[in-house]
Design a protein around this motif. Sequence first.
Motif, PDB file in Angstrom:
ATOM      1  N   PHE A   1       0.813  -1.215   0.000  1.00 31.10           N
ATOM      2  CA  PHE A   1       0.000   0.000   0.000  1.00 31.10           C
ATOM      3  C   PHE A   1       0.852   1.273   0.000  1.00 31.10           C
ATOM      4  CE2 PHE A   1      -2.869  -3.254   1.491  1.00 31.10           C
ATOM      5  CZ  PHE A   1      -4.052  -2.945   0.838  1.00 31.10           C
TER       6      PHE A   1
ATOM      7  N   ARG B   1       2.530   2.509  -2.365  1.00 32.94           N
ATOM      8  CA  ARG B   1       2.319   3.284  -3.595  1.00 32.94           C
ATOM      9  C   ARG B   1       1.114   4.205  -3.466  1.00 32.94           C
ATOM     10  NH1 ARG B   1       1.242  -1.491  -7.806  1.00 32.94           N
ATOM     11  NH2 ARG B   1       2.849  -2.412  -6.487  1.00 32.94           N
ATOM     12  N   HIS B   2       0.102   3.770  -2.704  1.00 32.16           N
ATOM     13  CA  HIS B   2      -1.078   4.599  -2.520  1.00 32.16           C
ATOM     14  C   HIS B   2      -0.775   5.807  -1.627  1.00 32.16           C
ATOM     15  CE1 HIS B   2      -3.489   1.762  -4.661  1.00 32.16           C
ATOM     16  NE2 HIS B   2      -3.331   0.809  -3.770  1.00 32.16           N
TER      17      HIS B   2
ATOM     18  N   TYR C   1       1.263   8.166  -3.750  1.00 32.31           N
ATOM     19  CA  TYR C   1       0.437   8.910  -4.702  1.00 32.31           C
ATOM     20  C   TYR C   1      -0.107  10.178  -4.053  1.00 32.31           C
ATOM     21  CZ  TYR C   1      -3.454  10.120  -7.757  1.00 32.31           C
ATOM     22  OH  TYR C   1      -4.322  10.803  -8.567  1.00 32.31           O
TER      23      TYR C   1
ATOM     24  N   TRP D   1      -8.787  11.371  -0.113  1.00 31.27           N
ATOM     25  CA  TRP D   1      -7.871  10.240  -0.354  1.00 31.27           C
ATOM     26  C   TRP D   1      -7.210   9.811   0.963  1.00 31.27           C
ATOM     27  CZ3 TRP D   1      -7.076   6.317  -3.183  1.00 31.27           C
ATOM     28  CH2 TRP D   1      -5.816   5.719  -3.330  1.00 31.27           C
TER      29      TRP D   1
ATOM     30  N   LEU E   1      -6.973   6.169   2.866  1.00 31.07           N
ATOM     31  CA  LEU E   1      -5.737   5.579   3.381  1.00 31.07           C
ATOM     32  C   LEU E   1      -5.900   5.191   4.855  1.00 31.07           C
ATOM     33  CD1 LEU E   1      -3.100   7.987   1.773  1.00 31.07           C
ATOM     34  CD2 LEU E   1      -3.599   5.634   1.090  1.00 31.07           C
TER      35      LEU E   1
ATOM     36  N   PHE F   1      -6.746  -3.975  -1.666  1.00 29.87           N
ATOM     37  CA  PHE F   1      -5.835  -3.358  -2.634  1.00 29.87           C
ATOM     38  C   PHE F   1      -6.598  -2.960  -3.900  1.00 29.87           C
ATOM     39  CE2 PHE F   1      -2.854  -3.470  -6.180  1.00 29.87           C
ATOM     40  CZ  PHE F   1      -1.826  -2.670  -5.701  1.00 29.87           C
TER      41      PHE F   1
ATOM     42  N   MET G   1      -8.726   0.149  -3.264  1.00 31.57           N
ATOM     43  CA  MET G   1      -7.941   1.382  -3.286  1.00 31.57           C
ATOM     44  C   MET G   1      -7.556   1.765  -4.714  1.00 31.57           C
ATOM     45  SD  MET G   1      -7.750   2.506  -0.198  1.00 31.57           S
ATOM     46  CE  MET G   1      -6.393   3.651  -0.224  1.00 31.57           C
ATOM     47  N   HIS G   2      -7.247   0.763  -5.517  1.00 29.34           N
ATOM     48  CA  HIS G   2      -6.910   1.032  -6.917  1.00 29.34           C
ATOM     49  C   HIS G   2      -8.110   1.633  -7.641  1.00 29.34           C
ATOM     50  CE1 HIS G   2      -4.996   0.599 -10.815  1.00 29.34           C
ATOM     51  NE2 HIS G   2      -6.040  -0.096 -11.251  1.00 29.34           N
TER      52      HIS G   2
ATOM     53  N   GLN H   1      -8.549   5.256  -6.551  1.00 30.71           N
ATOM     54  CA  GLN H   1      -7.521   6.112  -7.150  1.00 30.71           C
ATOM     55  C   GLN H   1      -7.856   6.439  -8.602  1.00 30.71           C
ATOM     56  OE1 GLN H   1      -3.415   4.966  -6.488  1.00 30.71           O
ATOM     57  NE2 GLN H   1      -2.755   5.980  -8.375  1.00 30.71           N
TER      58      GLN H   1
ATOM     59  N   GLU I   1      -8.139  10.300  -9.970  1.00 27.95           N
ATOM     60  CA  GLU I   1      -6.957  10.696 -10.750  1.00 27.95           C
ATOM     61  C   GLU I   1      -7.261  11.724 -11.832  1.00 27.95           C
ATOM     62  OE1 GLU I   1      -2.872   8.306 -11.626  1.00 27.95           O
ATOM     63  OE2 GLU I   1      -4.766   7.227 -11.787  1.00 27.95           O
TER      64      GLU I   1
END
Length: 398
Positions: A29, A31-32, A35, A90, A94, A113, A116-117, A120, A124
């Motif tokens: 996580f 990477r989240h 971001y 966001w 998290l 996961f 969350m993707h 995002q 985005e």
Amino acid sequence: MERSTAGIADSLRQLEDGSSLGGRANGVFSRHVGYGSDQLHWLYGHLRSVSTLADAAWQVEDPEMGHALLRLTGPRLESAMFGSMLLATWLDFLRLADIVLRECPAYSTERLFMDMHRVQQLIEPTLWALASQDPEKVEAAATEMPELMGKLTREFGSIRDGARIAMENSGRIMAAAQLVEMLTLASALRMSLPRLPPAVPASLGVGLVMGSGGVMAGSQIVVSAEWVEMIRRLVQAGVLSLPAISAAVRIHGGQVMMAQANGDLPKGVRDALGESPEVRGMRVTDGAGAGMSKAPKHHVLPKEFRAWFEQRGFRGDMDIDKFCVRLEQAHHQAIHGGGNWRLGRTWPNEWNRMLMEALGEAEVEAGRQLTRNEILNIVAARMKRYDIPMKFIQGGRG
């Protein structure tokens, strides 16, 4: 806004720590969290730009030029306002992931996961548009934010309820109830989240009223009279757009206001901002409806003298590309001496020739290079003489 952004940055650093979300589930996580941290760069950049332009606006002598510079901060202010709002959301997700990983082993890491993707991917495009500094993209993103926030609220509720059901199915009924309470209280979206069964969904207000003590209040929002007055002035000065402010009020007002269709502004927003001609003449609309024409862009500070202007302070947030205006084709050709620009340059009153001669003469008289503010004062006087509106927009290089 700077304080709220700094608070988000601190929270992201805590989550990135190895003992928090960044260290859970073998770091998948991280990477989240990264971001979210990446978005802070452009947010801080926009806030610095606002500060630079506002300082220049207060320092320039010509009041109309000062207002024009202040209006340049509008898209950046709106970007920062909605960007920090979306980044805070966001951060909610998290925190949600952190609590689910820590307290709810029955909810699979793979499922979380993918959740969350998916979220995002929802935010985005809007964050990209807000970071672009393109006024039309910023305006479109701002007016679409209520719908997006409604989707994100439902996503949050779905993940929260999924974690609750997973714990209940594993026989941890009391722990599930405590988990839901923990998740709800951890979220800035909690005012919009529906209550859990068997309670009925929350009934949210759709309007705002001015109450005693100069406070505007609704069932989900309380705004001070000072905030209302500040927003009113910024809207009437053309710094902030009313559609964007309407979107912000809808978001803070909860699900019902977020779902409200575009069109006439909500009565509460109109009541808060007053019955001035600026407010009466505005609707929630798209860029074309808001009067964003496609007339030619005119560089007030001539592009071929870019280096000259850069030597005198027109760099970065005060780059000459920031000083463009929309002009009708006929007006644009008239100030440049007709459709043939080469012939136009032979006319002594052609805009570029006239302006550079005036600036050159001013430098000779001063015996030094002109300051940026001195140049802007001269430019302002010539713009009035040529009936060029002081409504600057972003232009392109070239």
